[in-house]
Enzyme design. Structure first.
Site, PDB file in Angstrom:
ATOM      1  N   ASP A   1      33.129  14.466 -10.159  1.00 19.34           N
ATOM      2  CA  ASP A   1      32.627  14.203  -8.999  1.00 19.34           C
ATOM      3  C   ASP A   1      31.135  14.070  -9.506  1.00 19.34           C
ATOM      4  O   ASP A   1      30.599  14.901 -10.127  1.00 19.34           O
ATOM      5  CB  ASP A   1      32.960  15.410  -7.875  1.00 19.34           C
ATOM      6  CG  ASP A   1      32.047  15.134  -6.686  1.00 19.34           C
ATOM      7  OD1 ASP A   1      32.741  14.314  -5.917  1.00 19.34           O
ATOM      8  OD2 ASP A   1      31.344  15.799  -6.313  1.00 19.34           O
TER       9      ASP A   1
ATOM     10  N   GLU B   1      32.824   9.589 -11.565  1.00 18.74           N
ATOM     11  CA  GLU B   1      32.580   9.011 -10.454  1.00 18.74           C
ATOM     12  C   GLU B   1      31.011   8.947 -10.303  1.00 18.74           C
ATOM     13  O   GLU B   1      30.282   9.865 -10.206  1.00 18.74           O
ATOM     14  CB  GLU B   1      32.889   9.728  -9.041  1.00 18.74           C
ATOM     15  CG  GLU B   1      32.596   9.058  -7.584  1.00 18.74           C
ATOM     16  CD  GLU B   1      31.893   9.836  -6.710  1.00 18.74           C
ATOM     17  OE1 GLU B   1      31.781   9.810  -5.683  1.00 18.74           O
ATOM     18  OE2 GLU B   1      31.299  11.227  -7.055  1.00 18.74           O
TER      19      GLU B   1
HETATM   20  C1  NOJ Z   1      31.958  12.509  -4.044  1.00 17.69           C
HETATM   21  C2  NOJ Z   1      32.958  12.871  -3.177  1.00 17.69           C
HETATM   22  O1  NOJ Z   1      33.956  11.608  -3.555  1.00 17.69           O
HETATM   23  C3  NOJ Z   1      32.821  13.173  -1.803  1.00 17.69           C
HETATM   24  O2  NOJ Z   1      33.761  13.056  -0.952  1.00 17.69           O
HETATM   25  C4  NOJ Z   1      31.757  14.185  -1.923  1.00 17.69           C
HETATM   26  O3  NOJ Z   1      31.490  14.450  -0.326  1.00 17.69           O
HETATM   27  C5  NOJ Z   1      30.823  14.222  -2.797  1.00 17.69           C
HETATM   28  N1  NOJ Z   1      31.040  13.439  -3.794  1.00 17.69           N
HETATM   29  C6  NOJ Z   1      30.060  15.505  -2.923  1.00 17.69           C
HETATM   30  O4  NOJ Z   1      30.796  16.341  -3.561  1.00 17.69           O
END
Ligand code: NOJ
Ligand code: CA
Length: 559
Positions: free
Chosen positions: A222, A283
């Site tokens: 993440d 991500e």
């Molecule tokens: C990306 C995640 O996919 C999202 O759902 C989340 O709110 C943020 N990062 C913060 O962790």
């Protein structure tokens, strides 16, 4: 038609080695909305285990599981209080082990979501930090700073939270006085770690090993671009058009700092010590594909989500260019491209592709948004888009429910909304609840078979009865059956490990290419185009005598 011979960069990376992640179809499960085993209205791990046969039948290679670790659920689990345990809402570690074994028994790999940029404010370390005095080791694991202004009453800088409002919150010191501020790029309940701190780094290596020892096949990481912040935390304000991901200048002091890559080199080595091909997927919402490709250089991560592809408009030239650029940029560093159209943070592509107004990522769409999409048009385009995507070489991500053609749930009542974005912007941005509504499994059952009690943490639209899995299973023309056929043909014909060669001559509104013995043509124009020569093996919608209808993709075999 003429075929452009692919250069080596286009064909090589997906074929190199036999690593599964180079070509895998990975299905994202959002645990709270997949299937609810105990009937409390929130999906859970036993619910997932009970439906693994459906995923095996669908033909996916792996599952990515959004967070299920201990969490107060302020951001649906992306606020972790204990990285090495399962939240009771979702089950137990024993449930996890059972689910993992059941997935592996069906040949399905499992990657879990790791959230290293921030913890929950309920994490033991953050509680210790609050209880400790400023300047001590307990606070040094996070980003505590004194405020600006005569009395420290102003935040240390002007950074804004991705969810809206300031990225800093002031604490009350243990002695009751107003004190330091801490940084949270997301909700105030998600304090950012200080990744220059050796203890933080060691702890995450431990966490990686905890899950690797249990047998997971990898991690989706993440906010993989956010862990390091620029020295001195200088002021920065993104422009409104950048949406919640912020910044297209490459100069954002909290995204993509060069030092962040050292962390992934460390992690690469942690994973490399394990057997099998364990994978790291980033991500990282970077402004360009070239910059995202930095995350998958040799010795770093294996995959990065292709958000450039996801954000592409439904336009032939734009799609051609983003596919070409992706294959070149990822190929240049020896990595496969990934492909993705939907996830739990964006408007579902069965709605997004028919939006008639701009909607920056994260803003969402609700009853009062302009540009409400036509659902029939949206579904036709979504089927065409997926049929195009699943013919591309590389690894493809699917988001639960897209195989049913689910649209965004637009008419969620205000009182039912849960995304912190909605609260932090006082309802100005709807946020992401609309893509997170629990799945419909059975049309004539409580909560459409999500559970047996009828409880559902977000209300399910009544139109979803006709999109329930049992209804679609019985209909040969359904989106579910289209996905089944796409995945089977993709696997049988080795398209994931194939190579792309552009086919010219269809005009500017068609995306056409060859991959192995399959020619793919997607018509994004406003008139039918000829079907390529050969045997049609798949089409995203009915074909007419006039050729490939508008917003339709075909696969034609030349064998
Ligand atoms: C990306 C995640 O996919 C999202 O759902 C989340 O709110 C943020 N990062 C913060 O962790
Ligand atoms: Ca449950």
């Amino acid at each position: 038609m003429t075929t452009t011979v692919p250069d080596q960069a286009l064909s090589q990376p997906t074929a190199r080695g036999s690593e599964w992640w180079r070509s895998a179809v990975i299905y994202q499960i959002y645990p709270r909305s997949f299937a609810d085993g105990n009937g409390d209205g929130i999906g859970d791990l036993p619910g997932i285990t009970a439906h693994l046969d459906d995923l095996a039948r669908l033909g996916v290679d792996a599952v990515w599981l959004s967070p299920f670790m201990t969490s107060p659920q302020k951001d649906a689990g992306y606020d972790v209080a204990d990285y090495c345990d399962v939240d009771p809402l979702f089950g137990t570690l024993a449930d996890f082990d059972e689910m993992l074994a059941a997935a592996h028994a069906r040949g399905i790999r499992l990657i879990v979501d790791l959230v290293p940029n921030h913890s929950s404010d309920r994490h033991a370390w953050f509680r210790e930090a609050l209880a400790a005095a400023p300047g001590g080791a307990e606070r040094a694991r996070y980003l505590f700073r004194g405020g600006r202004g005569a009395h420290g009453e102003l935040p240390p800088n002007n950074w804004q939270s991705v969810f809206g409002g300031p990225a800093w919150t002031r604490v009350t010191e243990p002695d009751g006085t107003p004190g330091q501020w801490y940084l949270h790029l997301f909700d105030a309940s998600q304090p950012d770690f200080d990744w220059t701190n050796a203890e933080v780094r060691a702890e995450f290596r431990r966490i990686l090993r905890f899950w690797l020892d249990r047998g997971v096949d990898g991690f989706r990481v993440d906010v993989a671009h956010g862990l390091m912040k620029k020295d001195g935390l200088p002021d920065y304000l993104p422009s409104a058009k950048d949406g919640s991901t912020g910044g297209d200048t490459g100069a954002v002091p909290y995204w993509g700092q060069p030092e962040v890559h050292d962390i992934y080199r460390e992690w690469h080595d942690v994973l490399a010590a394990y057997d099998g091909d364990r994978a790291l997927c980033a991500e990282a919402w970077m402004p360009s594909i070239a910059e995202t490709a930095l995350w998958v250089r040799p010795g770093e991560m294996n995959q990065a989500f292709n958000f450039g592809y996801l954000m592409s408009p439904w336009d032939a030239a734009a799609l051609h260019d983003v596919i070409d650029e992706s294959l070149h940029e990822y190929g240049a560093v020896g990595a496969p491209s990934t492909w993705v159209l939907s996830n739990h943070d964006v408007i579902r592509h069965a709605s997004r592709l028919a939006l008639t107004a701009d909607s920056p990522q994260g803003e969402g769409i609700g009853p009062n948004s302009p540009g409400r999409p036509d659902p029939v048009l949206g579904l036709r385009r979504a089927r065409a888009a997926t049929t195009l995507m699943l013919a591309l070489p590389g690894s493809a991500y699917l988001y639960q429910g897209e195989e049913l053609g689910l649209p965004e749930a637009i008419d969620i009542p205000d009182a039912a909304r849960q995304d912190p974005t909605w609260f932090r912007t006082n309802g100005e941005r709807y946020g992401r609840d609309g893509c997170r509504v629990p799945l419909p499994w059975v049309a004539n059952a409580p909560a459409y078979g999500f559970n047996i009690t009828g409880a559902s943490w977000l209300p399910q639209p009544i139109e979803w009865a006709r999109l329930a899995r049992d209804v679609e299973s019985a209909d040969p023309a359904s989106t579910l059956n289209l996905y089944h056929r796409l995945l089977a043909e993709r696997r049988d014909r080795g398209l994931g490990t194939g190579a792309l060669a552009w086919v010219d001559g269809y005009g500017p509104d068609v995306v056409a290419f060859r991959n192995g013995n399959v020619t793919v043509a997607a018509n994004l124009g406003d008139a039918p185009v000829p079907v390529p020569a050969g045997r049609v093996i798949l089409a995203s919608g009915p074909l007419h005598e006039g050729g490939i209808p508008v917003d339709t993709t075909v696969w034609v075999a030349t064998d």
